[in-house]
Scaffold this motif. Structure first.
Motif, PDB file in Angstrom:
ATOM      1  N   ASP A 123     -54.618  12.919 -38.427  1.00  0.00           N
ATOM      2  CA  ASP A 123     -54.793  13.438 -37.074  1.00  0.00           C
ATOM      3  C   ASP A 123     -54.576  14.936 -37.155  1.00  0.00           C
ATOM      4  O   ASP A 123     -53.453  15.397 -37.380  1.00  0.00           O
ATOM      5  CB  ASP A 123     -53.801  12.788 -36.107  1.00  0.00           C
ATOM      6  CG  ASP A 123     -54.009  13.225 -34.666  1.00  0.00           C
ATOM      7  OD1 ASP A 123     -54.472  14.378 -34.437  1.00  0.00           O
ATOM      8  OD2 ASP A 123     -53.684  12.442 -33.763  1.00  0.00           O
TER       9      ASP A 123
ATOM     10  N   TYR B 260     -60.393   2.332 -42.542  1.00  0.00           N
ATOM     11  CA  TYR B 260     -60.286   3.526 -43.379  1.00  0.00           C
ATOM     12  C   TYR B 260     -59.314   3.265 -44.527  1.00  0.00           C
ATOM     13  O   TYR B 260     -58.451   2.394 -44.428  1.00  0.00           O
ATOM     14  CB  TYR B 260     -59.769   4.720 -42.561  1.00  0.00           C
ATOM     15  CG  TYR B 260     -60.797   5.265 -41.599  1.00  0.00           C
ATOM     16  CD1 TYR B 260     -61.852   6.038 -42.059  1.00  0.00           C
ATOM     17  CD2 TYR B 260     -60.716   5.014 -40.239  1.00  0.00           C
ATOM     18  CE1 TYR B 260     -62.809   6.538 -41.190  1.00  0.00           C
ATOM     19  CE2 TYR B 260     -61.666   5.512 -39.363  1.00  0.00           C
ATOM     20  CZ  TYR B 260     -62.702   6.277 -39.848  1.00  0.00           C
ATOM     21  OH  TYR B 260     -63.650   6.771 -38.988  1.00  0.00           O
TER      22      TYR B 260
ATOM     23  N   HIS C 278     -65.812   6.266 -35.021  1.00  0.00           N
ATOM     24  CA  HIS C 278     -64.733   5.435 -35.573  1.00  0.00           C
ATOM     25  C   HIS C 278     -64.901   3.949 -35.218  1.00  0.00           C
ATOM     26  O   HIS C 278     -63.966   3.163 -35.397  1.00  0.00           O
ATOM     27  CB  HIS C 278     -63.375   5.948 -35.093  1.00  0.00           C
ATOM     28  CG  HIS C 278     -63.108   7.372 -35.483  1.00  0.00           C
ATOM     29  ND1 HIS C 278     -62.949   7.766 -36.793  1.00  0.00           N
ATOM     30  CD2 HIS C 278     -62.988   8.499 -34.729  1.00  0.00           C
ATOM     31  CE1 HIS C 278     -62.735   9.076 -36.831  1.00  0.00           C
ATOM     32  NE2 HIS C 278     -62.761   9.540 -35.600  1.00  0.00           N
TER      33      HIS C 278
ATOM     34  N   GLU D 118     -55.977   7.962 -43.080  1.00  0.00           N
ATOM     35  CA  GLU D 118     -56.333   8.613 -41.824  1.00  0.00           C
ATOM     36  C   GLU D 118     -55.460   9.834 -41.590  1.00  0.00           C
ATOM     37  O   GLU D 118     -54.311   9.874 -42.031  1.00  0.00           O
ATOM     38  CB  GLU D 118     -56.191   7.629 -40.658  1.00  0.00           C
ATOM     39  CG  GLU D 118     -57.106   6.422 -40.811  1.00  0.00           C
ATOM     40  CD  GLU D 118     -57.020   5.450 -39.660  1.00  0.00           C
ATOM     41  OE1 GLU D 118     -57.481   5.801 -38.561  1.00  0.00           O
ATOM     42  OE2 GLU D 118     -56.491   4.343 -39.867  1.00  0.00           O
TER      43      GLU D 118
ATOM     44  N   HIS E 164     -59.129  12.251 -37.254  1.00  0.00           N
ATOM     45  CA  HIS E 164     -58.976  12.040 -35.819  1.00  0.00           C
ATOM     46  C   HIS E 164     -58.460  13.297 -35.128  1.00  0.00           C
ATOM     47  O   HIS E 164     -57.773  14.120 -35.748  1.00  0.00           O
ATOM     48  CB  HIS E 164     -57.987  10.898 -35.558  1.00  0.00           C
ATOM     49  CG  HIS E 164     -58.391   9.606 -36.184  1.00  0.00           C
ATOM     50  ND1 HIS E 164     -59.325   8.777 -35.622  1.00  0.00           N
ATOM     51  CD2 HIS E 164     -57.994   9.009 -37.333  1.00  0.00           C
ATOM     52  CE1 HIS E 164     -59.486   7.713 -36.403  1.00  0.00           C
ATOM     53  NE2 HIS E 164     -58.693   7.834 -37.450  1.00  0.00           N
TER      54      HIS E 164
ATOM     55  N   GLY F  60     -60.505   8.779 -42.276  1.00  0.00           N
ATOM     56  CA  GLY F  60     -60.711   8.961 -40.842  1.00  0.00           C
ATOM     57  C   GLY F  60     -60.047  10.245 -40.397  1.00  0.00           C
ATOM     58  O   GLY F  60     -58.839  10.400 -40.556  1.00  0.00           O
TER      59      GLY F  60
END
Length: 189
Positions: free
Chosen positions: A156, A151, A146, A154, A117, A115
């Motif tokens: 960010d 996941y 999402h 992940e 983000h 993921g």
């Protein structure tokens, strides 16, 4: 030089980066290519769209052409991995059918779902800076991309640079737990 008869069969690993447009997937993928120990291929969905001829597509046929492009992309990724190649995929799961299609094609034990983000404000800033995406595209994609919520790892990209995200993914690969995100998603959907 290896004889083709002596190449052992192998299922390749798919490192599947999922996030909105402008979330940093391509930057992470580029870093992954430099940090992973095994040879791998980077297959971004945008490259498949770029391969399409310049022939005009009437508006009423655009959705069909795009759908076929994504389905072909999924099958190309599955084919590369089935031939034993490790693949880094950069994709936007902004429609549920795309996830379902990938779940039906990729061996779930051999997929690492990542993921990617990024907060809406930063996505808007990046879109504006890039200038090659319609304003608000990432924000419109955010909820659906999402929605499946599961996941393996992940990142960010507003908090960590691409190289740090790539190293985190590489570290995860060393000891992948089971069931994988794809195994759990197949079970749930």
């Amino acid at each position: 030089m290896e004889h083709l008869d002596s190449v052992p069969p192998r299922q390749g690993l798919v490192i599947f980066l999922n996030g909105t447009s402008s979330s940093g997937k391509s930057s992470i993928a580029t870093e992954l290519l430099s940090v992973l120990d095994e040879p791998c291929f980077y297959l971004p969905v945008d490259a498949f769209h770029a391969m399409r001829s310049g022939a005009a597509v009437p508006p009423e046929r655009l959705a069909t052409v795009l759908h076929r492009t994504w389905r072909g992309f999924h099958r190309a990724v599955a084919g590369m991995a089935a031939a034993g190649n490790d693949v880094v995929v950069d994709h936007v799961l902004s429609a549920e059918w795309r996830l379902r299609d990938c779940l039906s094609l990729f061996p779930p034990r051999h997929v690492v779902l990542v993921g990617v983000h990024c907060p809406p404000e930063e996505l808007a800033r990046r879109e504006h800076e890039r200038g090659d995406r319609p304003p608000g595209l990432a924000a419109r994609q955010l909820e659906q991309v999402h929605a499946h919520g599961i996941y393996d790892v992940e990142c960010d990209t507003s908090l960590a640079p691409p190289r740090e995200c790539a190293l985190r993914i590489k570290e995860f690969l060393a000891d992948r737990p089971t069931p994988t995100a794809f195994e759990r998603l197949r079970e749930a959907l």
